[in-house]
Design an enzyme around this catalytic site. Sequence first.
Site, mmCIF file in Angstrom:
data_model
loop_
_atom_site.group_PDB
_atom_site.id
_atom_site.type_symbol
_atom_site.label_atom_id
_atom_site.label_comp_id
_atom_site.label_asym_id
_atom_site.label_seq_id
_atom_site.Cartn_x
_atom_site.Cartn_y
_atom_site.Cartn_z
ATOM 1 C CD GLU A 1 -59.013 6.905 -70.632
ATOM 2 O OE1 GLU A 1 -59.825 6.386 -69.833
ATOM 3 O OE2 GLU A 1 -58.100 6.949 -70.113
ATOM 4 C CB CYS B 1 -58.457 3.194 -63.594
ATOM 5 S SG CYS B 1 -60.047 3.256 -62.599
ATOM 6 C CG HIS C 1 -60.483 7.075 -66.820
ATOM 7 N ND1 HIS C 1 -60.582 5.289 -67.580
ATOM 8 C CD2 HIS C 1 -61.081 5.779 -65.662
ATOM 9 C CE1 HIS C 1 -60.260 4.523 -66.473
ATOM 10 N NE2 HIS C 1 -61.205 4.809 -65.891
#
Length: 370
Positions: A345, A257, A343
């Site tokens: 994760e 990001c 993202h």
Amino acid sequence: MAYLEKKDAIIMLDDGTIFHGKMVGPEGTTSGEICFNTGTTGYQEIFTDPSYYGQIMVTTNAHIGNYGTTDLDLESTSVKISALVCKNFSGEFSRPLATDSLQGFLQKENLIIVSDVDTRALVAHIREHGAQNAIISSRVDDRENLKRELKNTPSMKGLELASKVSTKEAYTFGDESATYKVAALDLGIKTNILRNFTTRDTFVKVFPYNTSYEEMLDFKPDGFFLSNGPGDPEPLEDTIKLTKKILENNHPLFGICLGHQIIALANGIETYKMHNGHRGINHPIKNLATGKGEITSQNHGFAINKEQTEANSNVEVTHIHLNDQTVAGIRLKNKPCFSVQYHPEAGPGPNDATYLFDQFMELVKSTKSN
């Protein structure tokens, strides 16, 4: 259903448009960039994501709060949004794992909550006219003063916010006896990023946003990581210089990001503020190496310049956002470095992108063995 005391509230946008709602809980006034997230679940993760620091969050899902809150869903130690705007706010919850209601969770930090808003109309307006500053207040009849206060709210363009959310002191995460060590620069890091590293036999040391290259190198890391975070990446000049040093010394480097944008800037690629950004949990990405699609979680209002990226002989575009063809991932051809705008994760249901952590650890292992 639990009774929620509600009082009139006003939402005033920078372009003069006004929406009305009901304030749940604490009265007051707050301002910031107004944006929306299309996720149907994950509201606690959104509200505690440091990348949303200072933003007014509009949720497109009609019901918010119905499954309560739990510490398991925290992405940081506190709520980072400046206000919540929704259609229906639930004072009760039914999730067995929940330990508190969303109202109780948010009111511990006196967060302003406005419900009973026509969020379909508000989101449609933002989509058409772009993300912009807004002010929310219980002072519904004080419009002239609210206009003046709104004009004094700084624009997100040019705003440095990493310093507002970064850790003040370095800390470690995971098992010190792990095989690998990663030095992570905290620009607004999410907890689940750290979990993804530690489940891959990695010990992480998290450093403040303004840490020098030499300080991070003292940890003797096997790789470096640049985290997500809020605000405009361009003012982070020292972070860009740090990134250049990491690359000059051929350390494995991974960015997510804001970290992705910093890596681009360190390679002469400009960033720009998007019309309304990407914020949701079902954004379609194409991996150009495999040809496969990925369903991803995203939260960003800035992106990197596609033309400059494609013209850079040292940079390869690895991922593309299928909705608007913006650059979603890059790899440096001459350095052990890659980054993504989304993202990996996050696990909103699909876990399509977690392989990127494996990919980085393979890069770390191959560099360490040489």
